[in-house]
Design a protein around this motif. Sequence first.
Motif, PDB file in Angstrom:
ATOM      1  N   ILE A  14      14.175 -48.065  20.975  1.00 60.76           N
ATOM      2  CA  ILE A  14      13.430 -48.540  19.819  1.00 60.76           C
ATOM      3  C   ILE A  14      12.918 -47.323  19.054  1.00 60.76           C
ATOM      4  O   ILE A  14      12.319 -46.422  19.621  1.00 60.76           O
ATOM      5  N   VAL A  15      13.238 -47.276  17.774  1.00 65.54           N
ATOM      6  CA  VAL A  15      12.793 -46.220  16.874  1.00 65.54           C
ATOM      7  C   VAL A  15      11.737 -46.830  15.957  1.00 65.54           C
ATOM      8  O   VAL A  15      11.965 -47.890  15.366  1.00 65.54           O
ATOM      9  N   TYR A  16      10.597 -46.175  15.811  1.00 65.02           N
ATOM     10  CA  TYR A  16       9.479 -46.777  15.089  1.00 65.02           C
ATOM     11  C   TYR A  16       8.604 -45.691  14.499  1.00 65.02           C
ATOM     12  O   TYR A  16       8.795 -44.490  14.761  1.00 65.02           O
ATOM     13  N   HIS A  17       7.631 -46.079  13.688  1.00 66.44           N
ATOM     14  CA  HIS A  17       6.659 -45.099  13.222  1.00 66.44           C
ATOM     15  C   HIS A  17       5.274 -45.442  13.764  1.00 66.44           C
ATOM     16  O   HIS A  17       5.003 -46.582  14.152  1.00 66.44           O
ATOM     17  N   ARG A  18       4.415 -44.444  13.784  1.00 63.75           N
ATOM     18  CA  ARG A  18       3.033 -44.635  14.228  1.00 63.75           C
ATOM     19  C   ARG A  18       2.159 -43.581  13.541  1.00 63.75           C
ATOM     20  O   ARG A  18       2.656 -42.625  12.947  1.00 63.75           O
ATOM     21  N   ARG A  19       0.857 -43.773  13.649  1.00 61.95           N
ATOM     22  CA  ARG A  19      -0.096 -42.859  13.016  1.00 61.95           C
ATOM     23  C   ARG A  19      -0.815 -42.061  14.098  1.00 61.95           C
ATOM     24  O   ARG A  19      -1.437 -42.649  14.988  1.00 61.95           O
ATOM     25  N   PRO A  20      -0.724 -40.730  14.048  1.00 63.32           N
ATOM     26  CA  PRO A  20      -1.393 -39.923  15.070  1.00 63.32           C
ATOM     27  C   PRO A  20      -2.894 -40.181  15.110  1.00 63.32           C
ATOM     28  O   PRO A  20      -3.511 -40.507  14.090  1.00 63.32           O
ATOM     29  N   LEU A  21      -3.474 -40.045  16.281  1.00 66.32           N
ATOM     30  CA  LEU A  21      -4.910 -40.233  16.442  1.00 66.32           C
ATOM     31  C   LEU A  21      -5.669 -39.270  15.535  1.00 66.32           C
ATOM     32  O   LEU A  21      -5.323 -38.097  15.415  1.00 66.32           O
ATOM     33  N   GLY A  22      -6.695 -39.794  14.893  1.00 70.58           N
ATOM     34  CA  GLY A  22      -7.511 -38.972  14.011  1.00 70.58           C
ATOM     35  C   GLY A  22      -7.062 -38.955  12.570  1.00 70.58           C
ATOM     36  O   GLY A  22      -7.804 -38.491  11.692  1.00 70.58           O
ATOM     37  N   GLU A  23      -5.843 -39.428  12.286  1.00 67.10           N
ATOM     38  CA  GLU A  23      -5.349 -39.468  10.917  1.00 67.10           C
ATOM     39  C   GLU A  23      -5.935 -40.681  10.181  1.00 67.10           C
ATOM     40  O   GLU A  23      -5.867 -41.806  10.680  1.00 67.10           O
ATOM     41  N   THR A  24      -6.495 -40.433   9.013  1.00 69.08           N
ATOM     42  CA  THR A  24      -7.079 -41.521   8.226  1.00 69.08           C
ATOM     43  C   THR A  24      -6.268 -41.844   6.977  1.00 69.08           C
ATOM     44  O   THR A  24      -6.485 -42.870   6.350  1.00 69.08           O
ATOM     45  N   ASP A  25      -5.342 -40.973   6.602  1.00 74.53           N
ATOM     46  CA  ASP A  25      -4.462 -41.230   5.469  1.00 74.53           C
ATOM     47  C   ASP A  25      -3.392 -42.223   5.912  1.00 74.53           C
ATOM     48  O   ASP A  25      -2.657 -41.971   6.870  1.00 74.53           O
ATOM     49  N   ALA A  26      -3.282 -43.345   5.215  1.00 75.95           N
ATOM     50  CA  ALA A  26      -2.323 -44.384   5.604  1.00 75.95           C
ATOM     51  C   ALA A  26      -0.891 -43.869   5.615  1.00 75.95           C
ATOM     52  O   ALA A  26      -0.054 -44.357   6.383  1.00 75.95           O
TER      53      ALA A  26
END
Length: 329
Positions: A278-290
């Motif tokens: 499964i290939v997907y995207h995610r937001r690193p911890l601490g990132e607030t920019d969508a």
Amino acid sequence: MRNNLFLLMMLLFVGSLSAQHHKTSGNPLFNGWYADPEGAVFENQYWIYPTYSAPYGQQVFMDAFSSSNLVDWQKHESIIDTSAVKWAHKAMWAPAIFKKDNHYFLFFAANDIQNEDEEGGIGIGISDRPEGPYKDYLGKPLLDEFHNGAQPIDQFVFQDKDGQYYMIYGGWGHCNIVKLKNDFTGFLPYDDGTIFKEITPEGYVEGPFMFIRNGKYYFMWSEGGWGGPDYRVAYAIADSPFGPFKRIGVVLKQDAEVATGAGHHSLIKVPGQDEWYIVYHRRPLGETDANHRVTCMEHLHFDDNGFIKPVKITYKGVVEMNLENCDAN
């Protein structure tokens, strides 16, 4: 003493081989803000085609990435951009790729249209190489209308067992399936004369994906808000590409110790094997920019009854998997 030294050297050698065998991709797979990844296998290479994750006005091109082993990725810059697609001005999103008749067709959405008076929708690029460059195939959008409440975005191209091509697409909580003409220049009507059939399952927001395994049709989609932490992937199983698709459960979601906003995925199947990623995207911890999203990969497993096991998102990624003598999917 000599025997002990020989044994120690052998243990170190075996350990070295084991370490090489267990080389992993790490997550994210490559540097940069990228989302909505579409995975494929072409020319004995793994490929990923993502959205460039930035403010809409900066989303005017797409890059691609290739690898022979899921670990070492090569970047192919600007495989398509708005200079090649005169009607696209911003928000080039969610590429879907398909090889047919020695051509590569890159489906994409552009301009984030909100109504039919705006220019944009779903278009197609074409190239004779997976890395492009891609030119505008139709000179206009393939679809620039709203049907059954579905915004024309997040397209996925699917070939059924009988050879028929379908496009599954839709934002704003609605999903349609349409029959594509064999040359991808338009749509074919169903037997009842309709063109746009809605197959929206409970919880659907966007990001549809479909595949066949053991004769069953698996339909996957993204739920929640793409800019928030609760973005996730759910799925259903049916006997037909038209459903009905009853939601089974969540496959992929955030982990408070790893990342948030895990969603908008695709799958890569190793040719000739029941091996899935499964290939997907995610937001690193601490990132607030969508828009600060990264592309990642995990192994996908099924249980003995064919249900998808929940995926745990990791920093480790997947173990090296080389492609040898594989045909394009």
